[in-house]
Motif scaffolding. Structure first.
Motif, PDB file in Angstrom:
ATOM      1  N   TYR A  54       0.847  -1.386  -0.062  1.00 25.56           N
ATOM      2  CA  TYR A  54      -0.141  -0.088  -0.091  1.00 25.56           C
ATOM      3  C   TYR A  54       0.935   1.257   0.026  1.00 25.56           C
ATOM      4  O   TYR A  54       0.664   2.292  -0.789  1.00 25.56           O
ATOM      5  CB  TYR A  54      -0.903  -0.033   0.939  1.00 25.56           C
ATOM      6  CG  TYR A  54      -1.892   1.112   1.274  1.00 25.56           C
ATOM      7  CD1 TYR A  54      -2.893   1.201   0.344  1.00 25.56           C
ATOM      8  CD2 TYR A  54      -1.542   2.292   2.187  1.00 25.56           C
ATOM      9  CE1 TYR A  54      -3.882   2.346   0.560  1.00 25.56           C
ATOM     10  CE2 TYR A  54      -2.438   3.130   2.245  1.00 25.56           C
ATOM     11  CZ  TYR A  54      -3.375   3.243   1.683  1.00 25.56           C
ATOM     12  OH  TYR A  54      -4.361   4.414   1.590  1.00 25.56           O
ATOM     13  N   PHE A  55       1.918   1.316   0.540  1.00 27.55           N
ATOM     14  CA  PHE A  55       2.709   2.630   0.955  1.00 27.55           C
ATOM     15  C   PHE A  55       3.703   2.676  -0.325  1.00 27.55           C
ATOM     16  O   PHE A  55       3.819   3.968  -0.618  1.00 27.55           O
ATOM     17  CB  PHE A  55       3.862   2.401   2.089  1.00 27.55           C
ATOM     18  CG  PHE A  55       4.819   1.174   1.912  1.00 27.55           C
ATOM     19  CD1 PHE A  55       5.939   1.386   1.117  1.00 27.55           C
ATOM     20  CD2 PHE A  55       4.432  -0.163   2.146  1.00 27.55           C
ATOM     21  CE1 PHE A  55       6.742   0.431   1.020  1.00 27.55           C
ATOM     22  CE2 PHE A  55       5.409  -1.129   2.072  1.00 27.55           C
ATOM     23  CZ  PHE A  55       6.335  -0.929   1.505  1.00 27.55           C
ATOM     24  N   ILE A  58       0.238   4.126  -3.007  1.00 28.65           N
ATOM     25  CA  ILE A  58      -0.710   5.150  -2.365  1.00 28.65           C
ATOM     26  C   ILE A  58      -0.188   6.735  -3.155  1.00 28.65           C
ATOM     27  O   ILE A  58      -1.056   7.414  -3.523  1.00 28.65           O
ATOM     28  CB  ILE A  58      -0.726   5.350  -1.080  1.00 28.65           C
ATOM     29  CG1 ILE A  58      -1.638   6.599  -0.595  1.00 28.65           C
ATOM     30  CG2 ILE A  58       0.675   5.672  -0.447  1.00 28.65           C
ATOM     31  CD1 ILE A  58      -2.897   6.018  -0.804  1.00 28.65           C
ATOM     32  N   THR A 116       8.619  11.612  -3.132  1.00 35.00           N
ATOM     33  CA  THR A 116       7.536  10.905  -2.782  1.00 35.00           C
ATOM     34  C   THR A 116       7.168   9.585  -3.016  1.00 35.00           C
ATOM     35  O   THR A 116       6.416   8.776  -2.329  1.00 35.00           O
ATOM     36  CB  THR A 116       6.267  11.946  -3.008  1.00 35.00           C
ATOM     37  OG1 THR A 116       6.161  11.467  -4.319  1.00 35.00           O
ATOM     38  CG2 THR A 116       6.531  13.277  -2.543  1.00 35.00           C
TER      39      THR A 116
END
Length: 657
Positions: A54-55, A58, A116
């Protein structure tokens, strides 16, 4: 069930063939984009050992959309979509490798400039390896599927390929790209290759040929062994000729290397492969009779004459005079030689060798140094039916050539003779034996010109030869006609015959008769059977009544013998060429020969058949005609049957007498 599957395969094949190149690109590019997205997801999943971390996604979900679009742009820019899928090879794989490396670099740059994103450093490497494997694999599968569709729905004939070497692999690639043949297996003599896979086909021993032909329904076999020896090649052809297989071959290694032929240029195996000897090689040192000289060939448009012209042009003659009576034949050989682009002077001259004034005019104008006299009527039954014209052309025409050569100081004159001149039973052979005597007499009285003769057997492929007749009859569905089951003949190829004539001319010392070591005689019946089988057809006889081609015996033709000879007196001496011999023939007294020739010329001019017949029997040693047209012969009534047991045929000249 099978018919339904075949219909579906046929529709799929038609759909694929119906797509344009643009439509195929529009289908393939989005599919590649999906592979890019899948490879990115799989690389992350493998690296982090999680199907959906997920990280990562996202903040990086947009990579699954942007990277495929970038990938399509890169693939298009490097020309990947110009590579045809069914011909995917190392060049296509190299383009894919370049594209995946560039795309992996783009992925790395995204992670470097965007803090990011969480992209582990090994992820682009895993991504590149996965993407490369998928792109190559999909294209190879697509190409295999395309070939499978074509093989199932295209009606291609299954074939065996003899020879699993480099030429065999190239031939398979060429056939896979075509639509006529479908290679199913290899045959090879090399034990280490048996059982292995070459170009996706299994290699079998030659002994498996019958099992393979039955299993795959094979009726054709292709020879891909251009570099083997002639002896081994003949053994292979003889082995295959025992079966009803259509045998074709690729060009020889010399033709492939020189660029004359390509690997996919298949041709039928020539009957010359079944000669009872090795082909005679040319000796470049024995072409001195033509190199740098002014040469004339009489009968330049005939089978032997035209090949003489070709080889004389290649041998570096300064000037070549084509002397021919047939306008079309002269035009054909002149045009062929002109298109060769050789620097040799070529002069095409219409004329008859019986016109002595015309001959002398031509010889003097072009300063001819060497004459090859190949002009002759050679078809035995036709000369039998027209004996006076045969003698006029073959004997008196040769006398005209000899007279002109002597008067004009020609250096060499060479007569092309025949084995039928030895103890002849026909007018053609007798007229050629008289022509030899003319040259021998000319040598006796002239010490400035070297006169010689070259005597050989049947020439494969020449006009009047049995081989073109058999080919035509087989192509028409038969029957193949053989005159007698015990007829045997010696054979040679046209290039061999021409080489022999030119080389013998260089070795001549005066009055010589040269012979070729022609190996074993070939039974004509066996020749016919082999030609039928090499054409992929079955012989029809009592044992095989359902065969394709029947052999019919027609009886010996007028003047025909069961066998031919090359020696008159039975003696021959070696020469500088291992395959050429010099005959030791007895020489007729010169004055007697000239007086006899005068008588013969007078009888022919008066069209006196009876006197001409008597003169030939007196002048030609061993001449034993099995037929001669009586001067007052009665013409057969219309529809009346002939009498084959006496082999009497009324000649056209006898009819006009």
């Amino acid at each position: 069930m099978t018919s339904l599957l075949d219909r579906k395969i046929g529709r799929a094949n038609a759909w694929l063939h119906g797509l344009t190149r643009l439509q195929k690109k529009l289908v393939l590019a989005p599919f590649d984009a999906l592979l890019v997205a899948f490879s990115l997801w799989a690389a992350v999943a493998i690296r982090l050992e999680s199907p959906w971390p997920y990280f990562v996604w996202i903040g990086g979900w947009w990579l699954l959309l942007v990277l495929p679009l970038v990938g399509m742009g890169i693939f298009y820019s490097i020309g990947l979509y110009r590579v045809v899928m069914r011909s995917m090879g190392r060049h296509g794989a190299w383009r894919i490798l370049r594209g995946t490396v560039l795309l992996s670099g783009v992925l790395t740059s995204f992670g470097y400039f965007d803090n990011t994103l969480f992209i582990p450093r090994s992820t682009p490497i895993i991504f590149g390896l996965l993407l490369f494997s998928l792109l190559v694999g999909v294209r190879m599968l697509g190409g295999s599927y395309y070939r499978w569709l074509r093989e199932r729905g295209g009606g291609r004939r299954p074939v065996l390929i003899y020879g699993a070497g480099e030429s065999g692999m190239q031939l398979v690639a060429a056939l896979d790209a075509a639509r006529e043949f479908r290679p199913v297996a290899f045959l090879d003599d090399e034990p280490s290759l048996i059982g292995s896979l070459v170009a996706g086909r299994k290699v079998h021993a030659p002994s498996d040929i019958d099992r393979l032909t039955e299993r795959f329904g094979v009726s054709d076999i292709l020879l891909a062994v251009p570099s083997i020896t002639r002896t081994r090649r003949k053994e292979i052809v003889a082995f295959l000729s025992q079966r009803s297989l259509r045998v074709q071959t690729i060009p020889s290694m010399v033709e492939l290397v020189s660029g004359i032929g390509t690997i996919d240029q298949l041709r039928k195996v020539g009957v010359e492969e079944l000669l009872g000897r090795e082909a005679v090689d040319a000796d470049a040192d024995l072409f001195t009779s033509v190199h740098g000289r002014s040469v004339m060939v009489t009968g330049a448009g005939g089978s032997i004459g035209s090949e003489l012209c070709r080889q004389i042009a290649v041998a570096g003659a300064q000037r070549l005079v084509l002397f021919e009576m047939s306008e079309f034949s002269l035009y054909s050989i002149e045009r062929e030689l002109t298109e060769l682009g050789s620097e040799i002077e070529i002069h095409a001259v219409l004329g008859s060798v019986c016109d002595e004034r015309r001959l002398e005019q031509v010889v003097r104008r072009h300063q001819v140094e060497t004459i090859f006299h190949a002009a002759a009527y050679k078809h035995v039954p036709l000369v039998e039916a027209n004996p006076l014209e045969g003698i006029r052309n073959n004997t008196i025409g040769t006398e005209c050539v000899a007279n002109v050569a002597e008067r004009c100081g020609v250096t060499r004159a060479i007569l092309v003779s025949t084995d039928k001149a030895v103890r002849p039973t026909n007018v053609m052979g007798a007229s050629k034996r008289m022509a030899e005597k003319v040259f021998q007499r000319a040598q006796q009285r002239c010490d400035t010109t070297i006169f010689s003769m070259v005597r050989f057997g049947n020439v494969m492929g020449s006009s009047g030869s049995v081989i073109p007749l058999f080919k035509k009859q087989i192509a028409a569905g038969g029957p193949v006609t053989v005159t007698h089951p015990e007829v045997i003949r010696y054979f040679m190829t046209i290039p061999e015959a021409a080489q022999l004539v030119i080389q013998a001319a260089s070795m001549a010392e005066g009055g010589d008769v040269f012979l070729l070591d022609m190996g074993d005689a070939v039974p004509i019946l066996d020749l016919a059977k082999r030609m039928i089988r090499l054409s992929g057809l079955d012989l029809k006889d009592e044992e095989s009544p359902l065969g394709d081609i029947e052999i019919v015996f027609t009886g010996l033709r007028p003047g025909e013998k069961l066998f031919e000879e090359l020696l008159v007196d039975g003696d021959a001496l070696p020469t500088a060429h291992p395959k050429i011999m010099r005959s030791v023939d007895s020489i007729t007294d010169g004055y007697r020969a000239e007086a006899a020739l005068d008588e013969l010329r007078t009888a022919v001019d008066k069209r006196d058949l009876e006197t001409t017949s008597q003169l030939l029997e007196r002048l030609v040693e061993g001449y034993s005609p099995n037929w001669w047209p009586a001067q007052n012969a009665e013409l057969p009534r219309s529809g009346a049957p002939t009498q084959p047991e006496t082999r009497q045929v009324i000649s056209s000249e006898a009819a006009h007498s």
